[in-house]
Write a protein that holds these residues in place. Sequence first.
Motif, PDB file in Angstrom:
ATOM      1  N   ARG A 287       0.804  -1.226   0.000  1.00  0.00           N
ATOM      2  CA  ARG A 287       0.000   0.000   0.000  1.00  0.00           C
ATOM      3  C   ARG A 287       0.840   1.281   0.000  1.00  0.00           C
ATOM      4  O   ARG A 287       0.390   2.318  -0.484  1.00  0.00           O
ATOM      5  N   ASP A 288       2.048   1.235   0.569  1.00  0.00           N
ATOM      6  CA  ASP A 288       2.847   2.472   0.606  1.00  0.00           C
ATOM      7  C   ASP A 288       3.710   2.650  -0.642  1.00  0.00           C
ATOM      8  O   ASP A 288       4.388   3.668  -0.789  1.00  0.00           O
ATOM      9  N   CYS A 293       8.186   0.014  -5.962  1.00  0.00           N
ATOM     10  CA  CYS A 293       9.318   0.722  -6.583  1.00  0.00           C
ATOM     11  C   CYS A 293      10.564  -0.162  -6.616  1.00  0.00           C
ATOM     12  O   CYS A 293      11.253  -0.264  -7.644  1.00  0.00           O
ATOM     13  N   LEU A 294      10.862  -0.792  -5.487  1.00  0.00           N
ATOM     14  CA  LEU A 294      12.041  -1.657  -5.421  1.00  0.00           C
ATOM     15  C   LEU A 294      11.898  -2.860  -6.348  1.00  0.00           C
ATOM     16  O   LEU A 294      12.857  -3.267  -7.020  1.00  0.00           O
ATOM     17  N   LEU A 295      10.693  -3.426  -6.390  1.00  0.00           N
ATOM     18  CA  LEU A 295      10.458  -4.588  -7.237  1.00  0.00           C
ATOM     19  C   LEU A 295      10.648  -4.250  -8.709  1.00  0.00           C
ATOM     20  O   LEU A 295      11.230  -5.036  -9.463  1.00  0.00           O
ATOM     21  N   MET A 296      10.205  -3.059  -9.123  1.00  0.00           N
ATOM     22  CA  MET A 296      10.365  -2.665 -10.524  1.00  0.00           C
ATOM     23  C   MET A 296      11.833  -2.508 -10.892  1.00  0.00           C
ATOM     24  O   MET A 296      12.252  -2.849 -12.003  1.00  0.00           O
ATOM     25  N   GLY A 297      12.633  -2.012  -9.953  1.00  0.00           N
ATOM     26  CA  GLY A 297      14.059  -1.908 -10.222  1.00  0.00           C
ATOM     27  C   GLY A 297      14.693  -3.277 -10.391  1.00  0.00           C
ATOM     28  O   GLY A 297      15.519  -3.494 -11.296  1.00  0.00           O
ATOM     29  N   LEU A 298      14.281  -4.221  -9.545  1.00  0.00           N
ATOM     30  CA  LEU A 298      14.822  -5.575  -9.627  1.00  0.00           C
ATOM     31  C   LEU A 298      14.397  -6.271 -10.919  1.00  0.00           C
ATOM     32  O   LEU A 298      15.200  -6.920 -11.593  1.00  0.00           O
ATOM     33  N   LEU A 299      13.138  -6.143 -11.272  1.00  0.00           N
ATOM     34  CA  LEU A 299      12.635  -6.801 -12.482  1.00  0.00           C
ATOM     35  C   LEU A 299      13.168  -6.138 -13.748  1.00  0.00           C
ATOM     36  O   LEU A 299      13.436  -6.811 -14.749  1.00  0.00           O
ATOM     37  N   GLY A 300      13.326  -4.823 -13.702  1.00  0.00           N
ATOM     38  CA  GLY A 300      13.792  -4.103 -14.885  1.00  0.00           C
ATOM     39  C   GLY A 300      15.300  -4.074 -15.032  1.00  0.00           C
ATOM     40  O   GLY A 300      15.811  -3.633 -16.060  1.00  0.00           O
ATOM     41  N   GLY A 301      16.009  -4.504 -13.984  1.00  0.00           N
ATOM     42  CA  GLY A 301      17.460  -4.539 -14.049  1.00  0.00           C
ATOM     43  C   GLY A 301      18.112  -3.182 -13.952  1.00  0.00           C
ATOM     44  O   GLY A 301      19.161  -2.938 -14.547  1.00  0.00           O
ATOM     45  N   PHE A 302      17.491  -2.273 -13.192  1.00  0.00           N
ATOM     46  CA  PHE A 302      18.078  -0.939 -13.034  1.00  0.00           C
ATOM     47  C   PHE A 302      17.952  -0.500 -11.582  1.00  0.00           C
ATOM     48  O   PHE A 302      17.132  -1.023 -10.823  1.00  0.00           O
ATOM     49  N   PHE A 303      18.771   0.457 -11.205  1.00  0.00           N
ATOM     50  CA  PHE A 303      18.744   0.994  -9.854  1.00  0.00           C
ATOM     51  C   PHE A 303      17.740   2.134  -9.785  1.00  0.00           C
ATOM     52  O   PHE A 303      17.748   3.032 -10.619  1.00  0.00           O
ATOM     53  N   GLN A 307      16.090   8.970  -3.963  1.00  0.00           N
ATOM     54  CA  GLN A 307      15.496  10.296  -3.848  1.00  0.00           C
ATOM     55  C   GLN A 307      14.261  10.454  -4.736  1.00  0.00           C
ATOM     56  O   GLN A 307      13.530  11.451  -4.637  1.00  0.00           O
ATOM     57  N   GLU A 308      13.992   9.462  -5.594  1.00  0.00           N
ATOM     58  CA  GLU A 308      12.852   9.551  -6.499  1.00  0.00           C
ATOM     59  C   GLU A 308      11.548   9.108  -5.839  1.00  0.00           C
ATOM     60  O   GLU A 308      10.471   9.312  -6.402  1.00  0.00           O
ATOM     61  N   PHE A 309      11.640   8.479  -4.676  1.00  0.00           N
ATOM     62  CA  PHE A 309      10.412   8.075  -3.982  1.00  0.00           C
ATOM     63  C   PHE A 309      10.653   8.165  -2.480  1.00  0.00           C
ATOM     64  O   PHE A 309      11.776   8.391  -2.016  1.00  0.00           O
ATOM     65  N   HIS A 310       9.584   8.002  -1.722  1.00  0.00           N
ATOM     66  CA  HIS A 310       9.658   8.129  -0.269  1.00  0.00           C
ATOM     67  C   HIS A 310       9.908   6.747   0.340  1.00  0.00           C
ATOM     68  O   HIS A 310       9.020   5.892   0.338  1.00  0.00           O
ATOM     69  N   LEU A 311      11.099   6.547   0.878  1.00  0.00           N
ATOM     70  CA  LEU A 311      11.458   5.243   1.423  1.00  0.00           C
ATOM     71  C   LEU A 311      10.678   4.936   2.702  1.00  0.00           C
ATOM     72  O   LEU A 311      10.356   3.777   2.987  1.00  0.00           O
ATOM     73  N   ASN A 321       2.213   9.026  -4.165  1.00  0.00           N
ATOM     74  CA  ASN A 321       3.361   9.399  -5.006  1.00  0.00           C
ATOM     75  C   ASN A 321       4.207   8.178  -5.340  1.00  0.00           C
ATOM     76  O   ASN A 321       4.641   8.001  -6.481  1.00  0.00           O
ATOM     77  N   ASN A 322       4.459   7.355  -4.337  1.00  0.00           N
ATOM     78  CA  ASN A 322       5.274   6.153  -4.551  1.00  0.00           C
ATOM     79  C   ASN A 322       4.626   5.211  -5.563  1.00  0.00           C
ATOM     80  O   ASN A 322       5.296   4.715  -6.482  1.00  0.00           O
ATOM     81  N   VAL A 323       3.341   4.935  -5.376  1.00  0.00           N
ATOM     82  CA  VAL A 323       2.660   4.005  -6.272  1.00  0.00           C
ATOM     83  C   VAL A 323       2.617   4.566  -7.693  1.00  0.00           C
ATOM     84  O   VAL A 323       2.855   3.851  -8.676  1.00  0.00           O
ATOM     85  N   ALA A 324       2.332   5.863  -7.801  1.00  0.00           N
ATOM     86  CA  ALA A 324       2.295   6.499  -9.126  1.00  0.00           C
ATOM     87  C   ALA A 324       3.668   6.398  -9.800  1.00  0.00           C
ATOM     88  O   ALA A 324       3.761   6.158 -11.016  1.00  0.00           O
ATOM     89  N   PHE A 325       4.725   6.575  -9.017  1.00  0.00           N
ATOM     90  CA  PHE A 325       6.074   6.458  -9.560  1.00  0.00           C
ATOM     91  C   PHE A 325       6.352   5.035 -10.041  1.00  0.00           C
ATOM     92  O   PHE A 325       6.953   4.824 -11.104  1.00  0.00           O
ATOM     93  N   SER A 326       5.891   4.050  -9.285  1.00  0.00           N
ATOM     94  CA  SER A 326       6.096   2.654  -9.702  1.00  0.00           C
ATOM     95  C   SER A 326       5.339   2.364 -10.992  1.00  0.00           C
ATOM     96  O   SER A 326       5.807   1.599 -11.838  1.00  0.00           O
TER      97      SER A 326
END
Length: 368
Positions: A287-288, A293-303, A307-311, A321-326
């Motif tokens: 939900r947060d 966001c982290l999963l998309m980086g892992l699946l997409g192979g990028f870091f 600072q692009e999302f709220h940890l 904001n986080n979900v929209a960014f993902s």
Amino acid sequence: MSGGLNRPKSPYVSNTIRSGEKEESFWDKFSTLGRKRETKAVQKVEEEGKNAIDYPGAPYQFDIPPEDYALRDHEQRAVIDPQSLNEPEVRKLQQVLIDWINDELAEQRIIVKSIDEDMYDGQVLHKLWEKLTGKKLDVPEVTQSEEGQRQKLNIVLNAVNHTLGFHMKIPKWSVESVHSKNIVAIYHLLVALVRHFRAPVRLPENVFVTVVIAQKNSGILNAQKFQEQITSEYDDVGMRCEKDAFDTLFDCAPEKLTVVKKSLITFVNKHLSKLNFEINELSTDFRDGVYLCLLMGLLGGFFVPLQEFHLTPQDADQMINNVAFSFNLMQDVGLPRPKARPEDIVNMDLKSTLRVLYSLFTTFRNYA
């Protein structure tokens, strides 16, 4: 949201539909329309708009004092064409919104008969927000003075805007537009509330109203018309036209839901474990937006830059904001944007979360 099959119904719903006045938000850049004129003055303003459209280069036909029309030389104003408010789909939208508000507030014996006349001072909006959110807002119950109404409306709209997630974009309504009974601004506001809280109503789709942008130069009025869209096509959760596999799963095969959830949890943890994270519950753990966001980086192979999302998001706005960014990251790797809204994930709508994760699962299930 409050709702359900046994929702109390309003003891009375008026069929009277009144035309409103004007529009704002981006309208703030134009001066406001309504100044509580006498009926005769309002008729003159409407006639002025009509003549401006029919004869855009002709000199102004009526001698209306500046305080009535409040349009200075070189000033622009957005004026709602009253005729468009009588279009069948607009009238239908208004009645749907009135019925919905009266159903929500039936227990408080609040009856709305006219959108603009009953919503402009913030009193009904205050009660509606409290009913939908289950929260209390510390504002005076009743305010008689115009300044007091504006102050209350400002507090109520701030709460509404925060709930709706308007933290980085400008809403299509404001204190000025609502208080001046700008019917189109109020429509935009109520439609946003209906959609956010998944109201059990069906809004008429693709509703437009006609707006006139008028400008006066050396006493000559010029005007242009354009169409302002109030509603669009809704095919996401709560307002879909067609059911999908997840609807069938929930409605007809709930025993298989556990199997699907277990498969998705296994898939997610296979990748999140690389960062020493693990999830246990799909609706709450995502939900947060952080894990998405982290999963998309892992699946997409990028870091994904931190600072692009709220940890550690502190409120619903940061979660949205986080979900929209993902969702943007999903599009970056070639996936279609999810039909669910970020608010659906933040509000722990399980079907929405399952749809998003299943899309990732089908695309990356063979990804090591």
